[in-house]
Design an enzyme around this catalytic site. Structure first.
Site, PDB file in Angstrom:
ATOM      1  N   ASN A   1       0.920  -1.149  -0.013  1.00  0.00           N
ATOM      2  CA  ASN A   1       0.048  -0.048  -0.060  1.00  0.00           C
ATOM      3  C   ASN A   1       0.958   1.204  -0.014  1.00  0.00           C
ATOM      4  O   ASN A   1       1.531   1.341   1.007  1.00  0.00           O
ATOM      5  CB  ASN A   1      -0.798  -0.027   1.362  1.00  0.00           C
ATOM      6  CG  ASN A   1      -1.869   1.252   1.394  1.00  0.00           C
ATOM      7  OD1 ASN A   1      -2.370   1.295   2.429  1.00  0.00           O
ATOM      8  ND2 ASN A   1      -2.101   1.926   0.445  1.00  0.00           N
TER       9      ASN A   1
ATOM     10  N   CYS B   1      -5.631   5.938   8.181  1.00  0.00           N
ATOM     11  CA  CYS B   1      -4.874   5.162   7.305  1.00  0.00           C
ATOM     12  C   CYS B   1      -3.869   4.169   8.030  1.00  0.00           C
ATOM     13  O   CYS B   1      -2.845   4.697   8.585  1.00  0.00           O
ATOM     14  CB  CYS B   1      -4.168   5.777   6.115  1.00  0.00           C
ATOM     15  SG  CYS B   1      -3.449   4.889   5.034  1.00  0.00           S
TER      16      CYS B   1
ATOM     17  N   HIS C   1     -15.870   1.072   7.082  1.00  0.00           N
ATOM     18  CA  HIS C   1     -15.651  -0.194   6.391  1.00  0.00           C
ATOM     19  C   HIS C   1     -16.968  -0.931   6.258  1.00  0.00           C
ATOM     20  O   HIS C   1     -17.384  -0.887   7.112  1.00  0.00           O
ATOM     21  CB  HIS C   1     -14.415  -0.890   6.886  1.00  0.00           C
ATOM     22  CG  HIS C   1     -13.191  -0.428   6.992  1.00  0.00           C
ATOM     23  ND1 HIS C   1     -12.257  -0.669   6.022  1.00  0.00           N
ATOM     24  CD2 HIS C   1     -12.631   0.857   7.664  1.00  0.00           C
ATOM     25  CE1 HIS C   1     -11.150   0.213   6.175  1.00  0.00           C
ATOM     26  NE2 HIS C   1     -11.370   0.912   7.456  1.00  0.00           N
TER      27      HIS C   1
ATOM     28  N   GLU D   1     -10.472  -0.068  -1.690  1.00  0.00           N
ATOM     29  CA  GLU D   1     -10.486   1.076  -0.945  1.00  0.00           C
ATOM     30  C   GLU D   1     -11.339   2.450  -1.461  1.00  0.00           C
ATOM     31  O   GLU D   1     -11.018   2.500  -2.527  1.00  0.00           O
ATOM     32  CB  GLU D   1      -9.070   1.456  -0.782  1.00  0.00           C
ATOM     33  CG  GLU D   1      -8.301   0.824   0.309  1.00  0.00           C
ATOM     34  CD  GLU D   1      -7.075   1.327   0.764  1.00  0.00           C
ATOM     35  OE1 GLU D   1      -7.061   2.561   0.914  1.00  0.00           O
ATOM     36  OE2 GLU D   1      -6.176   0.666   1.206  1.00  0.00           O
TER      37      GLU D   1
ATOM     38  N   CYS E   1      -4.599  -3.022   3.382  1.00  0.00           N
ATOM     39  CA  CYS E   1      -5.191  -1.973   4.048  1.00  0.00           C
ATOM     40  C   CYS E   1      -5.348  -2.252   5.471  1.00  0.00           C
ATOM     41  O   CYS E   1      -5.811  -3.219   5.887  1.00  0.00           O
ATOM     42  CB  CYS E   1      -6.785  -1.629   3.455  1.00  0.00           C
ATOM     43  SG  CYS E   1      -7.585  -0.345   4.300  1.00  0.00           S
TER      44      CYS E   1
ATOM     45  N   GLY F   1      -8.707  -1.795   6.989  1.00  0.00           N
ATOM     46  CA  GLY F   1      -9.498  -2.717   6.723  1.00  0.00           C
ATOM     47  C   GLY F   1      -9.494  -3.946   7.323  1.00  0.00           C
ATOM     48  O   GLY F   1     -10.218  -4.881   7.881  1.00  0.00           O
TER      49      GLY F   1
END
Ligand SMILES: N[C@@H](CCC[C@H](N)C(=O)O)C(=O)O
Length: 277
Positions: free
Chosen positions: A13, A75, A161, A210, A219, A222
């Site tokens: 990522n 994040c 989410h 995403e 993620c 996530g």
């Protein structure tokens, strides 16, 4: 004006990280989108901006922008890269760092093996926190997409989410369902969509489409959301190893109001200078 940046990644990522403590710049949405472009720009899933804190009890303020230019609350992979960045750039000598984010304060710890552990705070399941248009707080909600009904877990990790359990991440319809759920009208601020394959109570595979960036190789928020939803449904038990396309994260959550702890790597790739258009 030339802006110095560092390219980093957490399990693939990838991020452009800009220090706005020693440099000055103001980035417009369209400049973020241009920098994010993998052919005409630097290329990244998210832009991370390091700023001085507004709250004197914090060490830094950390802002996050998706590749589509939208500013977001949190994040997880970015938080680990952020911690490595401020240490490597000698913006701090602390290995335990408190940062302000749009989703609330975070505590980051750089371990002796250089992995980073992030206290991600407690997951929130109430639909209003995402926001998600639903009347009740339940482990699973029925969501209609293109005439079919799917059972999703709805979790806020500061950012929203939706978690969908699948038989296999390899055959999961990520390209079709990801964008459809991301932009579903019941998620007025859009949503990140996780596809979770349970291997055992302590192990899952996960792919995440995403919000604002498309499918990424990993993620962090996530992974936390999937584990929280899986534990809440009685499918998982802490600790859980989350296998993402870019590598593994370890997530611990004792439950209830306790914070989720996420541990994983953060890597520097290269540094550069770019003229802002
Ligand atoms: N890659 C991230 C999440 C980035 C923000 C997300 N796309 C959103 O819009 O909320 C992570 O590692 O958590």
């Amino acid at each position: 004006m030339l802006l110095h940046f560092t390219k980093m990644h957490g399990l693939g990522n990838d991020f452009m990280v800009i220090d706005l403590i020693t440099q000055r710049a103001r980035l417009r949405d369209e400049q973020v989108r241009q920098l994010a472009d993998r052919r005409f720009g630097v290329g990244f899933d998210q832009l991370l901006v390091v700023e001085p804190p507004r709250d004197p009890d914090m060490d830094f303020r950390y802002r996050i922008f998706n590749a589509d230019g939208s500013e977001v609350e949190n994040c997880g992979n970015g938080a680990r890269c952020f911690a490595r960045f401020v240490l490597d750039q000698r913006l701090t000598h602390k290995r335990e760092i408190r940062v302000e984010t749009a989703g609330g304060p975070l505590t980051l710890k750089v371990n002796d093996d250089d992995q980073v552990t992030v206290d991600m705070g407690a997951p929130r399941f109430s639909p209003a926190t995402l926001p998600f248009d639903a009347t009740e707080d339940r482990p699973l909600h029925a969501l209609e997409v293109d005439g079919e009904t799917y059972e999703i877990g709805a979790v806020s990790m500061g950012n929203p989410h939706a978690v969908l359990r699948v038989r296999s991440v390899d055959s999961a319809p990520v390209e079709r369902l990801g964008p459809a759920i991301e932009a579903h009208p019941r998620f007025p601020r859009r949503v990140n969509v996780g596809f979770m394959q349970v291997v055992s109570p302590h192990e899952i595979h996960l792919r995440v489409f995403e919000r604002g960036s498309g499918e990424t190789l990993a993620c962090g928020t996530g992974a936390c959301a999937a584990v929280a939803s899986g534990i809440r449904q009685g499918l998982l038990q802490s600790p859980v190893t989350v296998h993402l396309r870019g590598g593994d994260l370890r997530i611990e959550w004792p439950g209830e109001e306790a914070p989720l702890m996420m541990t994983g790597p953060a890597e520097r790739v290269f540094e550069g200078r770019i003229a802002l258009a």
